[in-house]
Design an enzyme around this catalytic site. Structure first.
Site, PDB file in Angstrom:
ATOM      1  N   ASP A 166     -37.210  -4.528 -27.247  1.00 25.51           N
ATOM      2  CA  ASP A 166     -38.301  -5.402 -26.826  1.00 25.51           C
ATOM      3  C   ASP A 166     -37.747  -6.790 -26.492  1.00 25.51           C
ATOM      4  OD1 ASP A 166     -39.693  -6.271 -30.096  1.00 25.51           O
ATOM      5  OD2 ASP A 166     -37.729  -6.570 -29.220  1.00 25.51           O
ATOM      6  N   SER A 167     -38.652  -7.696 -26.164  1.00 26.79           N
ATOM      7  CA  SER A 167     -38.179  -8.990 -25.665  1.00 26.79           C
ATOM      8  C   SER A 167     -37.411  -9.772 -26.726  1.00 26.79           C
ATOM      9  CB  SER A 167     -39.355  -9.808 -25.141  1.00 26.79           C
ATOM     10  OG  SER A 167     -40.377  -9.863 -26.101  1.00 26.79           O
TER      11      SER A 167
END
Lengths: 144, 90
Positions: free
Chosen positions: A100-101
């Site tokens: 994820d980010s």
């Protein structure tokens, strides 16, 4: 900026070695120094340092793209959440590796540490795949 | 209370915390800061409630302030001896 001639450890360090024999040609040097006066001695120094600089400016300060790619791959593979077998040279962090980010930010930070860079936030947000990372680091003048 | 932070604000805070962690001269504090920010941000990822998200963000910002000040204080009294974990293994 460190002078480029001290860069002999990256790439071929051979260049600085090659200059010694011509300098150690004692006959010439001795005659130049005892000789006609300031002009000649100064010229020896200038040609010496000119050749020195000429040879070192042709030496590529940049990292090899393959070396950059290998090191980036190592950093990605050693990230705990990544499955090393899935890492290919064109892998996308979020789409292919399921990160994820937050993980992307962590990976970019790890790359900053590996290559001793400071990547500004705006650029770092754009790096979300391996080829982009390699591209950015390769084009960065301060990467080491 | 406050409005929920935007995605980029959260990522920016995350990055600032990790960058501040790097400035610590003490190995233990540095690692703890990194670990704690990663854990905290990951735990709070699922917060969809606006008020909770805003509160967590405010908490994060104050912790960033703490970390920055502490990095300065630690550097004033940094010991010369490095931690065993920082010595390069042969």
């Amino acid at each position: 900026m460190k002078p480029s001639y001290q860069n002999s450890e990256s790439g071929n360090g051979v260049q600085t070695r090659n200059l010694k024999p011509s300098y150690q040609n004692k006959g010439d040097l001795h005659s130049e120094i005892t000789g006609r006066g300031n002009g000649v001695g100064f010229e020896i120094h200038r040609t010496f340092s000119a050749t020195f600089r000429l040879m070192s400016s042709s030496h590529d300060d940049h990292l090899d793209k393959k070396e950059v790619a290998d090191r980036v791959l190592d950093v990605i593979k050693s990230y705990p959440k990544v499955d090393p077998s899935k890492v290919t040279p064109d892998v996308h962090f979020q789409k292919d590796l399921g990160l994820d980010s937050l993980d992307s930010v962590e990976i970019v930070m790890a790359l900053e540490e590996e290559f001793k860079l400071e990547i500004p936030d705006k650029e770092a947000d754009k790096i979300d795949s391996l080829p982009l990372a390699i591209e950015y680091i390769y084009n960065h003048p301060m990467a080491s | 209370m406050g409005s929920a932070p935007t995605r980029s604000e959260v990522l920016s805070l995350f990055r600032s915390l990790l960058r501040t962690a790097r400035e610590f001269s003490d190995y233990n504090v540095r690692e703890y800061t990194k670990r704690r920010t990663v854990d905290a941000f990951r735990d709070n990822r699922r917060l969809s409630n606006q008020a909770e998200a805003a509160a967590a963000f405010a908490e994060g910002k104050s912790q960033l302030g703490v970390a920055k000040r502490q990095a300065v204080v630690y550097s004033l009294y940094a010991p010369k001896v490095k931690s065993i974990m920082e010595i390069n293994h042969s």
